[in-house]
Design an enzyme around this catalytic site. Sequence first.
Site, short mmCIF file in Angstrom:
data_model
loop_
_atom_site.label_atom_id
_atom_site.label_comp_id
_atom_site.label_asym_id
_atom_site.label_seq_id
_atom_site.Cartn_x
_atom_site.Cartn_y
_atom_site.Cartn_z
N ALA A 66 3.14 -4.69 -5.10
CA ALA A 66 4.55 -4.59 -4.71
C ALA A 66 4.76 -3.54 -3.63
CB ALA A 66 5.40 -4.25 -5.94
N GLU A 67 4.19 -2.36 -3.80
CA GLU A 67 4.38 -1.30 -2.81
C GLU A 67 3.71 -1.65 -1.48
OE1 GLU A 67 4.09 3.51 -2.13
OE2 GLU A 67 4.11 2.72 -4.17
N THR A 68 2.60 -2.34 -1.54
CA THR A 68 1.93 -2.77 -0.31
C THR A 68 2.83 -3.71 0.47
OG1 THR A 68 -0.27 -2.49 -1.29
CG2 THR A 68 -0.09 -3.99 0.60
N SER A 70 5.79 -1.77 1.94
CA SER A 70 5.37 -0.90 3.03
C SER A 70 5.09 -1.68 4.31
CB SER A 70 4.13 -0.10 2.63
OG SER A 70 4.44 0.77 1.56
#
Length: 119
Positions: free
Chosen positions: A42-44, A47
Amino acid sequence: MQALQMNIKHTSKELVKVDMPVTDSVKQPMGFLHGGASVALAETAASIGGMQHIDEKTQAVVGMEINCNHLKAKKDGILTAKASPIHLGKTSMVWNIEIEDEKKQLIAISRCTLGIINL
């Protein structure tokens, strides 16, 4: 990304899609997808999306906060994170991320706040 075998499938200012296979390297001891791997996916995706809205020569995006609700367990298959912006500010962004499996079943939902910093 390489360690978790993530692959960027689509990138635009409005939507980012990143795939990740459910392999032994992303499973917890009971053999299910590890929640931390879902959060990393999710954070990838968020970002990568955030990078579409900055000047990469003078700015960077950094994670400030992330939450994730794990809705369905997985032992195999392919996950796809779909990240879309909720808020695009001067110093921060908020992204919504839905993680689906290859059958389009919702596996997790996440919200990620990114900070925009000057280099």
